[in-house]
Design an enzyme around this catalytic site. Structure first.
Site, mmCIF file in Angstrom:
data_model
loop_
_atom_site.group_PDB
_atom_site.id
_atom_site.type_symbol
_atom_site.label_atom_id
_atom_site.label_comp_id
_atom_site.label_asym_id
_atom_site.label_seq_id
_atom_site.Cartn_x
_atom_site.Cartn_y
_atom_site.Cartn_z
ATOM 1 N N SER A 124 0.833 -1.216 0.000
ATOM 2 C CA SER A 124 0.000 0.000 0.000
ATOM 3 C C SER A 124 0.859 1.254 0.000
ATOM 4 O O SER A 124 1.940 1.264 0.578
ATOM 5 C CB SER A 124 -0.889 -0.014 1.259
ATOM 6 O OG SER A 124 -1.492 1.246 1.454
ATOM 7 N N TYR A 148 -1.300 -0.540 10.814
ATOM 8 C CA TYR A 148 -1.672 -1.209 9.543
ATOM 9 C C TYR A 148 -0.553 -0.991 8.515
ATOM 10 O O TYR A 148 -0.051 -1.933 7.906
ATOM 11 C CB TYR A 148 -2.993 -0.668 9.006
ATOM 12 C CG TYR A 148 -3.167 -0.923 7.537
ATOM 13 C CD1 TYR A 148 -2.942 0.087 6.609
ATOM 14 C CD2 TYR A 148 -3.477 -2.196 7.063
ATOM 15 C CE1 TYR A 148 -3.046 -0.154 5.248
ATOM 16 C CE2 TYR A 148 -3.582 -2.447 5.711
ATOM 17 C CZ TYR A 148 -3.352 -1.417 4.808
ATOM 18 O OH TYR A 148 -3.434 -1.666 3.460
ATOM 19 N N LYS A 152 2.344 -3.623 6.550
ATOM 20 C CA LYS A 152 2.659 -3.710 5.117
ATOM 21 C C LYS A 152 4.168 -3.529 4.917
ATOM 22 O O LYS A 152 4.822 -4.253 4.182
ATOM 23 C CB LYS A 152 1.893 -2.638 4.332
ATOM 24 C CG LYS A 152 0.396 -2.876 4.234
ATOM 25 C CD LYS A 152 0.069 -4.149 3.477
ATOM 26 C CE LYS A 152 -1.412 -4.332 3.288
ATOM 27 N NZ LYS A 152 -1.739 -5.622 2.644
HETATM 28 C C1 WQD Z 1 -9.516 9.636 0.966
HETATM 29 C C2 WQD Z 1 -9.746 11.127 1.156
HETATM 30 C C3 WQD Z 1 -10.051 11.780 3.444
HETATM 31 C C4 WQD Z 1 -13.847 9.655 4.017
HETATM 32 C C5 WQD Z 1 -6.914 4.681 3.019
HETATM 33 C C6 WQD Z 1 -5.835 3.904 3.697
HETATM 34 C C7 WQD Z 1 -4.925 3.311 2.664
HETATM 35 C C8 WQD Z 1 -5.732 2.490 1.682
HETATM 36 C C9 WQD Z 1 -6.801 3.349 1.042
HETATM 37 C C10 WQD Z 1 -5.629 0.207 2.379
HETATM 38 C C11 WQD Z 1 -8.991 11.712 2.353
HETATM 39 C C12 WQD Z 1 -11.321 12.035 2.631
HETATM 40 C C13 WQD Z 1 -12.679 10.156 3.463
HETATM 41 C C14 WQD Z 1 -14.888 10.555 4.378
HETATM 42 C C15 WQD Z 1 -13.549 12.392 3.609
HETATM 43 N N1 WQD Z 1 -6.304 1.372 2.316
HETATM 44 N N2 WQD Z 1 -12.545 11.504 3.257
HETATM 45 N N3 WQD Z 1 -14.691 11.888 4.159
HETATM 46 O O1 WQD Z 1 -7.199 7.619 3.818
HETATM 47 O O2 WQD Z 1 -6.417 8.089 1.420
HETATM 48 O O3 WQD Z 1 -6.360 5.759 2.317
HETATM 49 O O4 WQD Z 1 -7.617 3.866 2.116
HETATM 50 O O5 WQD Z 1 -4.592 -0.076 1.855
HETATM 51 O O6 WQD Z 1 -4.007 2.488 3.334
HETATM 52 O O7 WQD Z 1 -5.079 4.810 4.472
HETATM 53 O O8 WQD Z 1 -8.539 6.806 1.811
HETATM 54 O O9 WQD Z 1 -10.915 6.961 1.200
HETATM 55 O O10 WQD Z 1 -10.283 7.008 3.665
HETATM 56 O O11 WQD Z 1 -9.776 8.987 2.223
HETATM 57 O O12 WQD Z 1 -13.403 13.610 3.416
HETATM 58 O O13 WQD Z 1 -15.973 10.179 4.915
HETATM 59 O O14 WQD Z 1 -11.123 11.340 1.410
HETATM 60 O O15 WQD Z 1 -9.815 12.847 4.348
HETATM 61 O O16 WQD Z 1 -8.570 13.030 2.003
HETATM 62 P P1 WQD Z 1 -7.090 7.197 2.396
HETATM 63 P P2 WQD Z 1 -9.961 7.386 2.261
#
Ligand code: WQD
Length: 337
Positions: A124, A148, A152
């Site tokens: 990741s 997490y 990885k």
């Molecule tokens: C994306 C953007 C949030 C939810 C995570 C893991 C990563 C991988 C992918 C496993 C950010 C914003 C999110 C919400 C929001 N998983 N957001 N409101 O955090 O980039 O990555 O998932 O491998 O390891 O860390 O993905 O989709 O949670 O967030 O504003 O209700 O959307 O702040 O900017 P992230 P995400």
């Protein structure tokens, strides 16, 4: 040629199973179904006309793995199995280290005993930690911000050291950016249990009226519109990246790492507005405080995968939004009909 997918009934695993079956290879899945439904594989069989036998078991359990390797002639492995909720990993680090590292260690031991040496590992972009310099290259220093991510990172290190010690291994590490969307049929897709942590499934559940509105976690980041920027990649592009990695592993010993991203960063509001436009549906949202641990911007330099794997992402943000909603619309309660 038979490929074992550990965790292959999950979101990325089931899409990869479909791509591998369509490429002419056989698939066997080992999954403990803790975060997946066997229905996903039933759908894969309906879509491909080919069986993807499921062995229900745990990748960290040696007997379960022995059962698979004794029952089937496994030529290659894609290792998806693992716990993957960032927030949960902060609350329960021992569970994450025990589960995710045991799975990798036990799998490699059993592979070695059965003379199987090709492995593609689901890593990741989270291993890059809080690096500010973009786009991210595979040579950048690593450093994680949650257990997490460390599992990885540590699994990558276990694989590197194993590859160094035993030249029979052919190892490919794939660092995913933000997988979203679903197969165009709308028959398989992301099916998170409970309230989704990730952005796209949350948007889909707001769009279908199950959740009231999206909380946008911060609009004061140093980005074009103040909201977080991510490298969203269509899950089918990701699945095809695994096909390319398996072909590469067939011919190359040693260890190689690749970013699987599009190379383009889009903001949270870009995704919301594109989703609304493509699907002609309103997604109510409010600006909320930043989520602890989030970084402002994260997107890939995918040039190494293009040069060495002959792979690059093909699908657009519009495709991702259309296909995500198509799956959600056709399956309002995921695989629980
Ligand atoms: C994306 C953007 C949030 C939810 C995570 C893991 C990563 C991988 C992918 C496993 C950010 C914003 C999110 C919400 C929001 N998983 N957001 N409101 O955090 O980039 O990555 O998932 O491998 O390891 O860390 O993905 O989709 O949670 O967030 O504003 O209700 O959307 O702040 O900017 P992230 P995400």
């Amino acid at each position: 040629m038979t490929v074992l997918l550990t965790g292959g009934a999950g979101y990325i695993g089931s899409h990869t199973a479909l791509s591998i079956l369509n490429s002419g290879k056989e698939v066997v899945v080992l999954d403990n179904l803790s975060n997946a439904s066997p229905e996903a594989l039933t759908r894969v069989e309906q879509l491909t006309g080919k069986k993807a036998p499921l062995v229900v078991g745990d990748c960290a359990n040696r007997e379960d793995l022995e059962k698979v390797f004794s029952q089937y002639k496994i030529d290659q492995v894609v290792h998806f199995a693992g716990l993957k909720a960032v927030g949960e990993s902060v609350a329960k680090p021992l569970m994450y280290y025990r589960n995710n590292l045991d799975a990798t260690l036990t799998l490699l031991e059993v592979m070695q005993e059965h003379g199987c040496f090709d492995i593609v590992f689901s890593s990741s972009a989270t291993v890059y930690g809080t690096i500010q310099e973009m786009p991210l290259k595979e040579t950048f220093p690593l450093g994680c911000t949650n257990p997490y991510g460390w599992t990885k990172f540590m699994s990558e290190q276990i694989l590197r050291d194993t590859g160094k010690a035993d030249p029979r291994f052919h190892i490919v590490l794939l660092r995913y950016f933000n997988p979203v969307g679903a197969h165009e049929s709308g028959q398989i897709g992301e099916d998170p249990s409970g309230i989704p942590n990730n952005l796209m499934p949350f948007i889909c559940q707001v769009a279908r009226g199950r959740l009231k509105e999206l909380a946008v976690f911060g609009n004061d980041y140093p980005t074009k519109d103040g909201t977080g920027v991510r490298d969203f990649i269509h899950v089918m592009d990701l699945a095809e990246g695994h096909l390319a990695a398996l072909s590469y592993a067939e011919k190359h010993a040693g260890v190689e790492v690749f970013n699987l991203g599009t190379g383009t960063g889009y903001s949270v509001l870009d995704l919301v507005h594109t989703f609304e436009k493509v699907n002609q549906i309103k997604v109510p949202y409010r600006i909320a405080p930043r989520r602890p641990g989030d970084i402002a911007t994260c997107y890939a330099d995918p040039s190494k995968a293009k040069e060495m794997l002959g792979w690059s992402a093909k699908r657009s943000l519009e495709d991702m939004c259309r296909d995500a909603w198509n799956w959600q619309k056709n399956n309002p309660d995921g695989y629980r009909r």
